[in-house]
Design an enzyme around this catalytic site. Sequence first.
Site, PDB file in Angstrom:
ATOM      1  N   GLU A 179     -57.008  30.358  14.419  1.00 49.46           N
ATOM      2  CA  GLU A 179     -55.801  30.384  13.577  1.00 49.46           C
ATOM      3  C   GLU A 179     -56.117  29.954  12.139  1.00 49.46           C
ATOM      4  OE1 GLU A 179     -53.737  32.023  14.930  1.00 49.46           O
ATOM      5  OE2 GLU A 179     -54.232  31.719  17.029  1.00 49.46           O
ATOM      6  N   GLY A 180     -57.290  30.298  11.683  1.00 54.60           N
ATOM      7  CA  GLY A 180     -57.727  29.947  10.338  1.00 54.60           C
ATOM      8  C   GLY A 180     -58.588  28.707  10.383  1.00 54.60           C
TER       9      GLY A 180
END
Length: 597
Positions: free
Chosen positions: A441-442
């Site tokens: 998620e980053g």
Amino acid sequence: MPVYKAPVEDTLFVLNDVLGIEKFNNLPGFAEVMPDLLEAIVGEAAKISEEVFFPLNLSGDQQGCVRRDDGSVDVPNGFKQAYDQYCAGGWSGLSVPEAFGGQGLPYTLHTAVGEYMSAANMALMMYPGLTNGAIAAILVHGSEEQKQTYLPNMVSGLWSGTMNLTEPHCGTDLGMLRTRAVPQSDGSYKITGQKIFISAGEHGMTENIIHLVLARIEGAPEGTKGISLFIVPKFLLNADGTTGKRNGVTCGAIEHKMGIHGNATCVLNHDEAVGYLIGQENKGLAAMFVMMNEARLGVGLQGLAVSEAAYQNAANYARERIQGRSLTGPKQPDKPADPIIVHADVRRTLMQIRSINEAGRAFMLYTALQSDIAHRSPDASERQKAEDILSIMTPILKGVMTDRGFENAVQAQQMFGGHGYIEENGMSQYVRDARIAMLYEGANGVQAMDLVGRKLAANGGRAAMAVFKEIGDFCEENRNNERLAPFTKAIKKGLNDLQAATMWFMSNAMAKPDNAGAGATDYMHLFGLVILGFMWGKTAKAALEKQDAGDARTEFLVNKLLTARFYMERMMPETAFRKARIEAGADSVMALAADAF
């Protein structure tokens, strides 16, 4: 063998006494959460976490997932039965609007119980966790027909959901994606391309899997401006809404991972799979960010959850393991050695983890409350303020709580010495599972750059100023409270360091952007230290007020104040060295030639 007990008392203290959840009874869904119902829901969540999810954690890690020759995937033994119990209890739709089969309760409550379930079994909780993100994206960007078609079965847990972003050649830079979408005469699209790292991408626990897939429509602009989002179901639907024939999306492989072995992380091949546009053409990234932001908060929660589980095992071991004698003399002279909990360095380690966990729980629930206010408040100014705070808190929460979560899992493993390296004690699994939260998620470096490069300056710095004001007002309002002075003074000093670092960026990052890049991670952690300190300040105030009122939780309140004091003395001073590193700039960072590395 590992142990886990949901921190129910602490959660209820944060919700009721620190955050004052009853003050938000004007918001939809909050009025129903009376103290007795709140306690009942949290208690039931603890029960399913401890009795159903947790017993499958170690075995699920050891067994893992298996892809069959036909492309189907077997999940670990017991996972489907546990998932079915989760769905039967209504947990999958706890905070989803009632119109789609949910209970409409606060997202804050969903977050509180989600911690227990992720701590008990992170890999298992990821199956419904990804579905929640897909539900959020469809709620915001889906057409009314799409909502009615997909949401009821996703909310009930009959169907699950995923997000399909990453490709072998592009992760963070989604502008390079190659998956293509070809328009069809019936309004659908044929989706072709390969996606990797797809959590819960294939399994037999649900009747259908609803994939949300980023792809580029033929002729669309290059880069991120040409990306669209599509609903691609594993099974196409018949006219009556029931599942029909298999769609052209299959599991090509299961990724061989460091941790979360119980979750089926798949390579998904889309071979002219039928997809349906969600939202507008070429606006897919904005739609996907709804899901990603929800997922980032969930990943921050995973960092906290694994840290709490690892801490409980380390503290339990430290009380039981006898080794050496206390520096101040034997504490158990009738035994050959004292338990290692007597040693100051062991206590320092455990207190450090505990102080992050308890403040992190408050930080997590505080942020979830901002989400509820942003989505439910009738007051436009309150919605805007909460949205601003939520926006800037999301990268901080994700980055800081997962960095600290992994660090804490490693430190908890250290308490076991060599026994922590042995698989049956479970500490290795916590370290391995915690590691992924820093990446997906980053990656956390991306979170730091998002904070410094985008969130900090957005709307003229409105969000940062709102946070600074809230913390500053707390210190000012309590400046004459002598018992709170050790806390407010430390918070104020940390806030001064944070504001000075912010001003340094304003003065030095525009002309030389590498200054922002070199200091971004330190700034994210500096901000996080201050926020966690602020949470401890609010917690200490609540604990003192409860003591004055004669609250019966005597030991609990004393321990809160002692842990808060530890954080102020041992953790908050870190803001100074973070500030110093930021102000050192980028010269030494960028000086070495690339081929010299």
